[in-house]
Write a protein that holds these residues in place. Structure first.
Motif, mmCIF file in Angstrom:
data_model
loop_
_atom_site.group_PDB
_atom_site.id
_atom_site.type_symbol
_atom_site.label_atom_id
_atom_site.label_comp_id
_atom_site.label_asym_id
_atom_site.label_seq_id
_atom_site.Cartn_x
_atom_site.Cartn_y
_atom_site.Cartn_z
ATOM 1 N N PHE A 1 0.674 -1.538 0.009
ATOM 2 C CA PHE A 1 -0.075 -0.056 0.092
ATOM 3 C C PHE A 1 1.079 1.352 0.030
ATOM 4 O O PHE A 1 0.534 2.137 -0.418
ATOM 5 N N ALA A 2 2.243 0.737 0.415
ATOM 6 C CA ALA A 2 2.895 2.429 0.641
ATOM 7 C C ALA A 2 3.946 3.074 -1.295
ATOM 8 O O ALA A 2 4.581 3.325 -0.839
ATOM 9 N N GLU A 3 3.704 2.170 -1.753
ATOM 10 C CA GLU A 3 3.869 2.231 -2.847
ATOM 11 C C GLU A 3 3.368 2.988 -3.852
ATOM 12 O O GLU A 3 2.207 3.389 -3.794
ATOM 13 N N GLY A 4 4.345 4.093 -3.794
ATOM 14 C CA GLY A 4 3.383 5.355 -4.809
ATOM 15 C C GLY A 4 3.492 6.220 -4.876
ATOM 16 O O GLY A 4 2.294 6.814 -4.654
ATOM 17 N N LEU A 5 3.438 6.125 -3.309
ATOM 18 C CA LEU A 5 3.175 7.356 -1.802
ATOM 19 C C LEU A 5 2.802 9.123 -2.243
ATOM 20 O O LEU A 5 2.219 9.884 -3.132
ATOM 21 N N ASP A 6 4.058 8.649 -2.784
ATOM 22 C CA ASP A 6 4.957 10.269 -2.600
ATOM 23 C C ASP A 6 4.349 10.969 -4.496
ATOM 24 O O ASP A 6 4.596 12.124 -4.356
ATOM 25 N N ASN A 7 4.328 10.571 -5.262
ATOM 26 C CA ASN A 7 3.854 10.422 -6.319
ATOM 27 C C ASN A 7 2.173 9.617 -7.051
ATOM 28 O O ASN A 7 2.204 9.777 -8.173
ATOM 29 N N SER A 8 1.446 10.233 -6.052
ATOM 30 C CA SER A 8 0.218 9.159 -5.916
ATOM 31 C C SER A 8 -0.281 10.525 -7.150
ATOM 32 O O SER A 8 0.033 11.872 -7.413
ATOM 33 N N ILE A 9 -2.105 9.670 -7.592
ATOM 34 C CA ILE A 9 -2.845 11.040 -7.870
ATOM 35 C C ILE A 9 -3.255 11.879 -6.840
ATOM 36 O O ILE A 9 -3.361 12.834 -7.664
ATOM 37 N N PHE A 10 -3.311 11.258 -6.627
ATOM 38 C CA PHE A 10 -3.895 12.519 -5.391
ATOM 39 C C PHE A 10 -2.599 13.338 -5.805
ATOM 40 O O PHE A 10 -3.362 14.849 -5.568
ATOM 41 N N VAL A 11 -1.783 13.552 -5.215
ATOM 42 C CA VAL A 11 -0.154 14.492 -5.479
ATOM 43 C C VAL A 11 -0.577 15.433 -6.631
ATOM 44 O O VAL A 11 -0.398 16.957 -6.717
ATOM 45 N N LYS A 12 -0.649 14.047 -8.316
ATOM 46 C CA LYS A 12 -0.456 15.329 -9.010
ATOM 47 C C LYS A 12 -1.647 16.304 -9.504
ATOM 48 O O LYS A 12 -1.513 17.240 -9.617
ATOM 49 N N LEU A 13 -3.713 15.845 -9.150
ATOM 50 C CA LEU A 13 -3.823 16.707 -9.090
ATOM 51 C C LEU A 13 -4.589 17.764 -8.029
ATOM 52 O O LEU A 13 -5.003 18.748 -7.812
ATOM 53 N N LEU A 14 -3.507 17.523 -6.837
ATOM 54 C CA LEU A 14 -2.986 18.686 -5.916
ATOM 55 C C LEU A 14 -2.238 19.721 -6.264
ATOM 56 O O LEU A 14 -2.815 20.792 -6.235
ATOM 57 N N LYS A 15 -1.655 19.293 -7.225
ATOM 58 C CA LYS A 15 -0.683 20.132 -7.832
ATOM 59 C C LYS A 15 -1.503 20.742 -8.803
ATOM 60 O O LYS A 15 -1.073 22.096 -9.162
ATOM 61 N N GLU A 16 -2.266 20.573 -9.515
ATOM 62 C CA GLU A 16 -2.673 21.135 -10.725
ATOM 63 C C GLU A 16 -3.947 22.014 -9.825
ATOM 64 O O GLU A 16 -3.912 23.294 -10.605
ATOM 65 N N PHE A 17 -4.483 21.364 -8.856
ATOM 66 C CA PHE A 17 -5.208 22.711 -7.871
ATOM 67 C C PHE A 17 -4.088 23.708 -7.206
ATOM 68 O O PHE A 17 -5.087 24.426 -7.695
ATOM 69 N N GLU A 18 -2.990 23.756 -7.135
ATOM 70 C CA GLU A 18 -2.146 25.036 -6.677
ATOM 71 C C GLU A 18 -1.700 25.765 -7.680
ATOM 72 O O GLU A 18 -1.732 27.210 -7.312
ATOM 73 N N LYS A 19 -2.233 25.636 -9.258
ATOM 74 C CA LYS A 19 -1.523 26.132 -10.461
ATOM 75 C C LYS A 19 -2.613 27.259 -10.437
ATOM 76 O O LYS A 19 -3.956 27.213 -9.821
#
Length: 152
Positions: free
Chosen positions: A134-152
């Protein structure tokens, strides 16, 4: 936010009359003014948030899908007699700019079954996982990608 406060007033009253609407407009204005003064809100921020409604809805849909997928994965781990789960604690740094985005990420991780955000220090999150897979890919998960888009 003013409109949401007014709609909440109407819903909680359960009926629409002239007096209820009039008092709702007044009370909503007072509460909104209080929030603007003491909670660092503004009309400009409300407008910017309204522009991002599509992104918020998309994030919520992705969150629900991820919760469903994590439920299935946890169910497999719990039901399977052959599978030995290996709990893990993972630390990673979220590449997000705002504290709000990091908190939303931490909450999303906690809402997803099998993972709990244990510690949040700045941009660094410590997460306990039911299984190391479950820990694999936490740092670049879909959540992180969507939140980066939201910050723009």
């Amino acid at each position: 936010m003013y409109i949401l406060l007014f709609l909440a007033w109407i819903i909680f009253n359960g009926q629409i009359t002239f007096e209820i609407c009039w008092m709702g407009l007044i009370f909503s204005a007072v509460i909104y003014a209080f929030c603007c003064k003491f909670l660092n809100l503004s009309f400009k921020k409300d407008i910017n948030m309204c522009k991002k409604v599509g992104q918020i809805i998309r994030y919520l849909v992705v969150l629900l899908v991820e919760i469903f997928k994590a439920n299935i994965a946890c169910l497999k781990v719990v039901i399977s007699s052959k599978y030995e789960c290996e709990p893990a604690i993972v630390r990673f740094k979220a590449d997000l700019k705002s504290d709000f985005a990091v908190v939303v990420l931490a909450d999303s991780i906690t809402l997803t079954p099998g993972t709990i955000t244990v510690l949040h220090e700045g941009n660094e999150l410590t997460v306990h996982c039911l299984d190391k897979s479950f820990a694999e890919g936490l740092d670049n998960s879909i959540f992180v990608k969507l939140l980066k888009e939201f910050e723009k």
